[in-house]
Write an enzyme that holds these catalytic residues in place. Sequence first.
Site, PDB file in Angstrom:
ATOM      1  N   GLU A  31      -6.754  -7.832  -0.699  1.00  0.00           N
ATOM      2  CA  GLU A  31      -7.108  -7.750   0.557  1.00  0.00           C
ATOM      3  C   GLU A  31      -8.584  -7.431   0.303  1.00  0.00           C
ATOM      4  O   GLU A  31      -8.861  -6.606  -0.563  1.00  0.00           O
ATOM      5  CB  GLU A  31      -6.610  -6.686   1.376  1.00  0.00           C
ATOM      6  CG  GLU A  31      -5.067  -7.032   1.670  1.00  0.00           C
ATOM      7  CD  GLU A  31      -4.471  -6.138   2.844  1.00  0.00           C
ATOM      8  OE1 GLU A  31      -5.136  -5.360   3.462  1.00  0.00           O
ATOM      9  OE2 GLU A  31      -3.342  -5.983   2.688  1.00  0.00           O
ATOM     10  N   GLU A  44       0.764  -1.376  -0.198  1.00  0.00           N
ATOM     11  CA  GLU A  44      -0.010   0.004  -0.066  1.00  0.00           C
ATOM     12  C   GLU A  44       1.012   1.218   0.024  1.00  0.00           C
ATOM     13  O   GLU A  44       0.283   2.338   0.533  1.00  0.00           O
ATOM     14  CB  GLU A  44      -0.986  -0.156   1.179  1.00  0.00           C
ATOM     15  CG  GLU A  44      -2.351  -0.954   0.993  1.00  0.00           C
ATOM     16  CD  GLU A  44      -3.159  -1.055   2.045  1.00  0.00           C
ATOM     17  OE1 GLU A  44      -2.915  -0.445   2.974  1.00  0.00           O
ATOM     18  OE2 GLU A  44      -4.258  -1.372   1.980  1.00  0.00           O
TER      19      GLU A  44
HETATM   20  C1  GAL Z   1      -4.959  -3.004   4.758  1.00  0.00           C
HETATM   21  C2  GAL Z   1      -3.615  -3.116   4.988  1.00  0.00           C
HETATM   22  C3  GAL Z   1      -3.534  -4.415   6.188  1.00  0.00           C
HETATM   23  C4  GAL Z   1      -4.525  -4.242   7.294  1.00  0.00           C
HETATM   24  C5  GAL Z   1      -5.898  -3.988   6.535  1.00  0.00           C
HETATM   25  C6  GAL Z   1      -6.892  -4.011   7.516  1.00  0.00           C
HETATM   26  O1  GAL Z   1      -5.184  -1.483   4.393  1.00  0.00           O
HETATM   27  O2  GAL Z   1      -2.751  -3.472   4.151  1.00  0.00           O
HETATM   28  O3  GAL Z   1      -2.164  -4.673   6.538  1.00  0.00           O
HETATM   29  O4  GAL Z   1      -4.070  -3.139   8.088  1.00  0.00           O
HETATM   30  O5  GAL Z   1      -5.776  -2.827   5.903  1.00  0.00           O
HETATM   31  O6  GAL Z   1      -8.088  -3.922   6.856  1.00  0.00           O
END
Ligand code: GAL
Length: 726
Positions: free
Chosen positions: A439, A378
Site C-alpha cells: 500500500e 497491519e
Molecule cells: C492502511 C490500511 C488500509 C487503509 C489505508 C488507508 O493502513 O491497511 O486498509 O485503511 O491505510 O490509507
Amino acid sequence: MRKQTVFNQNWLFAARELNLDAPDNQFEPVNLPHSNQDFSHQNFDNQQYQFVSTYRKRFVVDQIDPETITFIDFEGVMLACKVYLNGLFLKEHKGGFTPFSVDLTKALKVGENLLTVVVDSQERKDIPPYGHVVDYLTFGGIYRDVFLWIVPALHIKDVFVKTANVLDDPQLTCDVTLSQNVGAVNLQAFVTDSKGNQVAKSQTPITGNFGKLKFEDLKEIELWSLERPALYTVTVSLLEGEQTIDAVSERFGFREAEFRADGGFYLNGEKIKLFGLNRHQTYPYIGAAAPKRLQQLDADILKNELACNVVRTSHYPQSPHFLDRCDEIGLLVFEEISGWQHIGDQDWQQISIDELETMIVRDRNHPSIILWGVRVNESGDNDTFYRKTNNLAHRLDPTRQTGGVRDFLGSSFLEDVYTYNDFSYDLREPTNNPHLITEFAGHMFPTKPWDNEDRLIEHALRHTHKHNLQMADERVAGAIGWCAFDYATHMEFGSGDRVCYHGVMDIFRLPKWAGYFYQSQQPASMRLVLKAATHWTMGDRSEGGSSPLTVFSNCDEVEVIIGEFNLGRFLPNKEQYPALTHPPFTIEIPQKYTAWGGAAFHDLLLVGYVDEKPVAKQRISANRLPAKLDFHTDTDHLIANGADMTRLIFRITDPYGNLVPYSNSVVSFEIEGPADLIGTNPFPLMSGQAAIFIKAREEEGVVQIRAHCEGLPAESLELQIIPAQT
Ligand code: GAL
C-alpha cells in the site's frame, strides 16, 4: 454423477429474526446475491446493516435416492448464520468471506422443503475482521451465490492441480481427495485446452481417500502469461468398474511465479515489476452484493483500463467470479485473510485459521494467484499465531509463497515475502528480501473527484512518483497503491460522509486523474491514452492559470495548440520520472494564454504522436458550460435471472465530450421493460458524473431508459434482457 443447480432465485427475506414457522407473508421475495439493506453511495451508517435477518426458500424434491447426499453451498454470508431445513438446525457458520457447505440429507424430504437461514450481520467482536476499528464495511446478507448439489455418498471432495518445471519439462499432477475411504476404485482424468482439444490423460487405481494422478504424455503446452493467459481444464472422474460415479472439472494454467532473493518477482522466468492497486469489494447502493458481471468488470477495469498487472484483495478473500476473471485476462492476485490491525482471542484466531484453510483450498487452482496473505492486515507480530498460518499455507499449497502485510519494518519475518505498506512520500529502505510494497498514498492524500485542480494533480503525481521510485529500485518487487476505488467506511475513517476518497477511481469506478496515470502506463499498441489533467480554466488554481499542464499519455510526443497558437511538440518528463515507461508530460504554458486576466481564453487541443504520426487528439472547450448529457451502460444486454446488473454511467460534458467537473445538475431516469433501476434517482451530481445500476428481472425483453437533465437534450438507450441459460 453429481447434479449441481444454481440456487439464487426465489428466496424470501425478512429484515428481522422470525420464527421458523412464521407465515410467508412476513417476508418479501428476493434473488441472490442480496444485500440486507439498500444504501446511498455516501452518508450512511454501518448501523444500517447491523441486524439479524431471516432468509428462506421453499423447494420441491420429487424423489430421494438413498445412495446420495444433498449439499447446499454458500459462497458468502455476512457475517454469521445458522442454517435449518424443515425446522431442523443443521449448521452454524462464522465468517463472511469464505464458502461453506451444509449437508441437507438428514432433514430432506420428498415434496416441499423449507430452508431457513438466519443471518447475523452485526459486527461481532468474536469474528474477524471485528474486535477493534476497521476501515471498511462488511455489509450484510447472503451476498454471494448459492448452489444445491446432489452427489453419491462416495464422491470427489477436492482436486488440487499442481504444475512444476513448466519452463523446461512441464509436469502435471492432481491430488484428488475423496469423501470417504474406498477399497479399490479408479481415477481417470483428461486435460483439454481452451478450444476443447485433449492434451493429456491419466489413470490410477486408488485405495483410501487420496489419489495422485500423474500426466506422463503432456503434449506441448502454452504458458499462462499476462499477455496470453492460456487456460486448461482437467476433468477427473471416479470409476467403479466401467461406471462413472462422479466427475469434477477444474480450470488451471501452467506458469511459474516466484519472488526471488534478488528482490525481483519472476513470471515464467522473466523479471517483471509488479504494478497494481488494492481492491475492496464495496459497491454503491448494493454494499458487497455484486453479481458476476460487476465482479468481472472490476477485474477488467484493473487490467484493461488501469493497466495494472497485479491486484491485492484487500483485506479478505474475494468473489470467485472476480478471481476467475483474473485468470482469464492475466491479472496477478495477492489474496489475503480478513482483518484489520487486530488479532482476537484463541477462538477468533481459530476462525481466522479456518478462513485461511478454506481460502487456499477454494483458490489454489487459480493461476492468477501468486501470493497468500497469511497475516491480518497491519497487525502486530504474533509468532505463535503466524507460525501456524504460515505452516498451514505451506502445507496446503507448497507451490506458492506467503506474505503478510505490515505497516512497520523489521518485524518477525516468518513469511517468504516481506509485504509492506509504505506510506512515506518516497521509499523506505527494505529490511528484508523479497520486499513488496502493498500500500501507499491512501489516507496520506484523500482526494475527492470534485476537489480542485491542484489537489487532483498532486494526487495523480503522488502515485506517479511512488511508482517511478519502485520501478527504479531493484530491491523492490513492485508496488500496489491504495487503492483502486473509493469505498464506504466506518465513522473512525473517511471524510465525515463515511467514504474513504483514496481511490484512483471513485466508488462508481470512474477515473480521477490518478486513474489517468495508471491508464497511461499501458503500451500505445493496446490502447492510446491522451488525458490532460486540467479543468482548463483561468481561475481554478491558486493565483490562476493552468500551467504547468500535466498530460498523462503513452504517446511519444504531445503537441499543444491553444486557439490558433501552436506551442509545439513536447516530450515526456523523463528527467523527473526516468523509470516509468510512459512518464507524464509537464508542459509550461506561457502566461499570456491562460493566466488570470490574460488574453482571451481559447480551446485547448492536444495531439498525441506515436512514431511521428498523429494518432490521438483531445480538445477541451474554453467554454466549460454543460453542452451534453452523455450516458451509457457497460453492456448491451443482461441475463433474465433477477440479479444481473450493469452500470449506467452518466456525465455532463462540454461540446467535445470532456467532463464538466463541477456540474451539480440533477439527472433523472425513467425505465420501461423487465428491469429496475438501483440507485439514487433523481441523482444530484457532485463531480459531473456518476452511475446507477440497471438490474434485470426474470423476464426477457427490451428495456428503454430515458435520462433528463434540465437545460440539456433528453437522451435514451435500449438494453436487451436475454434468457437465462438453464
Ligand atoms: C492502511 C490500511 C488500509 C487503509 C489505508 C488507508 O493502513 O491497511 O486498509 O485503511 O491505510 O490509507
